[in-house]
Design a protein around this motif. Structure first.
Motif, short mmCIF file in Angstrom:
data_model
loop_
_atom_site.label_atom_id
_atom_site.label_comp_id
_atom_site.label_asym_id
_atom_site.label_seq_id
_atom_site.Cartn_x
_atom_site.Cartn_y
_atom_site.Cartn_z
N UNK A 218 64.52 115.49 71.03
CA UNK A 218 65.51 114.42 71.20
C UNK A 218 65.01 113.13 70.56
N UNK A 219 65.91 112.31 70.04
CA UNK A 219 65.51 110.98 69.58
C UNK A 219 64.87 110.20 70.72
N UNK A 220 63.90 109.34 70.39
CA UNK A 220 63.15 108.62 71.42
C UNK A 220 64.07 107.79 72.32
N UNK A 221 65.04 107.13 71.73
CA UNK A 221 65.97 106.31 72.52
C UNK A 221 66.77 107.17 73.49
N UNK A 222 67.17 108.35 73.03
CA UNK A 222 67.94 109.25 73.88
C UNK A 222 67.07 109.77 75.02
N UNK A 223 65.82 110.13 74.70
CA UNK A 223 64.91 110.62 75.74
C UNK A 223 64.70 109.57 76.82
N UNK A 224 64.57 108.31 76.41
CA UNK A 224 64.39 107.22 77.38
C UNK A 224 65.60 107.08 78.28
N UNK A 225 66.78 107.24 77.71
CA UNK A 225 68.01 107.13 78.51
C UNK A 225 68.12 108.28 79.50
N UNK A 226 67.71 109.48 79.08
CA UNK A 226 67.75 110.63 79.99
C UNK A 226 66.78 110.45 81.14
N UNK A 227 65.57 109.93 80.83
CA UNK A 227 64.58 109.73 81.89
C UNK A 227 65.06 108.69 82.89
N UNK A 228 65.89 107.76 82.42
CA UNK A 228 66.44 106.74 83.32
C UNK A 228 67.63 107.25 84.12
N UNK A 229 67.99 108.52 83.91
CA UNK A 229 69.10 109.11 84.65
C UNK A 229 70.45 108.78 84.08
N UNK A 230 70.48 108.28 82.86
CA UNK A 230 71.74 107.87 82.24
C UNK A 230 72.42 109.06 81.56
N UNK A 231 73.73 109.14 81.68
CA UNK A 231 74.49 110.16 80.94
C UNK A 231 74.58 109.71 79.49
N UNK A 232 74.16 110.58 78.57
CA UNK A 232 74.08 110.21 77.16
C UNK A 232 75.35 110.66 76.44
N UNK A 233 76.19 109.72 76.06
CA UNK A 233 77.41 110.00 75.30
C UNK A 233 77.68 108.80 74.41
N UNK A 234 77.78 109.03 73.10
CA UNK A 234 77.94 107.96 72.13
C UNK A 234 79.08 108.27 71.17
N UNK A 235 79.73 107.23 70.72
CA UNK A 235 80.79 107.37 69.72
C UNK A 235 80.34 106.70 68.43
N UNK A 236 80.51 107.40 67.30
CA UNK A 236 80.15 106.86 65.99
C UNK A 236 81.39 106.88 65.11
#
Length: 412
Positions: A218-236
């Motif tokens: 996983x990208x580092x930023x995404x991994x940090x968000x997952x560890x924080x318990x955040x649901x990871x969903x992004x729009x590009x």
């Protein structure tokens, strides 16, 4: 760990000493302040009971002692204290001299205090030894040098005094009790601290390995968000999707042995990863013999469509070299389309950051009409990249599930 605690690796030993001395500074400062407060209390009380010369002698000895303690306190504010543990030996040598002066000052007032010179020596030197057992931080060997020297000096002091032998024996026994207790405390605190440090080092190493593995997935930023318990969903809004497929892989699988096939496939994907890294392209995943990547996503650093085509061109060149070196007929087709996508992580096992949307499907369909060792792109990608690359004239093709689509082929 040996009886005299020490890590085999000098680097580990240095890190331990520095960290332990930093951790124990609050306790050391507290003991120093308690000692200074005690002296100030006696300095206030002594004039009520001691003659003037006795007060002066005590105050001089106490001033020397407090000056050393004050220097000790100030040293704990510096990096020097953390990195030069031998300073403990100098500090406690100075405290020993100050304590000897204090004992002599109090011995002169034995008639008032009711405590003989012998008694003062046992009490005050015992207190100093206990203080040293805590004050020598992460330096058990230096503590033993100081403590054994003090014990030998104390024995010499007993030998030259005019006292009964049994009195000397009891006095030495009392002092030795302080000595043994303080030595054990110093050794045990150091032993426990070293065990904790070693466990934390091992934990940090395993954590680093886990994070490295996680960042490979996983990208580092995404991994940090997952560890924080955040649901990871992004729009590009504008991502260039790159779909690479090996031509005729089924036929290749029938021709090559399983080992040779896996080796060739692994080499191709390794080269694809290296090309992606050079061009700032984000690898999404491999799907069988296909390679999916994006430019402009979460972990991308490249310049959108331009980087996507540059990556594809280099990968095709590397593929041609593999075919020549391995002596196998391996070719690829590359399809690229630019547009909006949704990115995120779903599920709870085998986590991966994936992308969804019509842009992904269109890139896959465009790949299916690309030439062997060729690159086909959509009109959206073409208009972004045409200042940087040469393209053949546009074609309107009917793509399965998409309909009529204008595509452009990159001139290699």
């Amino acid at each position: 760990m040996a009886l005299l605690n020490r890590f085999d690796d000098p680097g580990t030993e240095k890190r331990y000493v520095t960290s332990e001395r930093a951790a124990r500074i609050p306790a050391s400062r507290a003991l120093i302040l308690i000692g200074i407060a005690t002296f100030l209390t006696y300095i206030t009380l002594n004039p009520m009971h001691f003659p003037r010369e006795g007060v002066i002698a005590y105050n001089i000895a106490a001033a020397v002692f407090m000056a050393v303690l004050g220097s000790f306190y100030l040293l704990t504010l510096t990096r020097f204290y953390l990195e030069k543990p031998w300073v403990d030996l100098l500090l406690f040598a100075a405290l020993t001299v100050a304590m000897a002066m204090l004992i002599e000052a109090l011995a002169a007032q034995a008639a008032i205090t009711g405590i003989s010179r012998f008694g003062m020596a046992v009490i005050n030197m015992g207190i100093l030894v206990v203080f040293a057992g805590i004050g020598f931080v992460a330096t058990t060997r230096l503590y033993l040098v100081w403590a054994v020297t003090l014990l030998l000096l104390y024995i010499a002091f007993l030998i030259q005094t005019d006292r009964a032998f049994i009195s000397k024996v009891y006095t030495l026994t009392n002092f030795s009790t302080f000595f043994v207790f303080a030595t054990f405390v110093n050794w045990d605190i150091d032993r426990r601290a070293r065990n904790t440090f070693a466990a934390n080092e091992a934990l940090a190493l395993e954590k680093a390995k886990t994070e490295e593995l996680l960042y490979n997935v996983l990208p580092q930023e995404v991994a940090a968000r997952l560890r924080a318990g955040e649901a990871v969903a992004d729009a590009f809004s504008d991502v260039s999707v790159i779909f690479v497929d090996i031509v005729g892989f089924s036929g290749l699988a029938r021709t090559l042995s399983p080992g040779h096939l896996v080796k060739t496939l692994n080499r191709f994907f390794l080269l694809a990863d290296q090309c992606a890294e050079r061009h700032g392209i984000e690898k999404v995943k491999t799907i069988g013999d296909a390679y999916l990547a994006v430019s402009g996503g979460t972990a991308s650093s490249g310049g959108g469509a331009q980087s996507a085509i540059a990556f594809a061109r280099e990968l095709i060149g590397e593929t041609i070299e593999i075919a020549e070196q391995e002596g196998v007929d391996i070719k690829v087709r590359v399809g690229i389309h630019s547009g909006p996508v949704i990115g995120g992580v779903v599920g709870s096992s085998r986590l991966a950051y994936d992308y969804w949307g019509d842009t992904m499907n269109i890139a896959s369909r465009i790949e299916s009409v690309a030439d062997h060792n060729g690159i086909a792109v959509s009109a959206a990608t073409y208009y972004q990249a045409r200042p940087h690359f040469d393209f053949a004239a546009g074609e309107t093709l009917t793509l399965k599930g998409v309909g009529e689509t204008e595509i452009y082929r990159v001139k290699l």
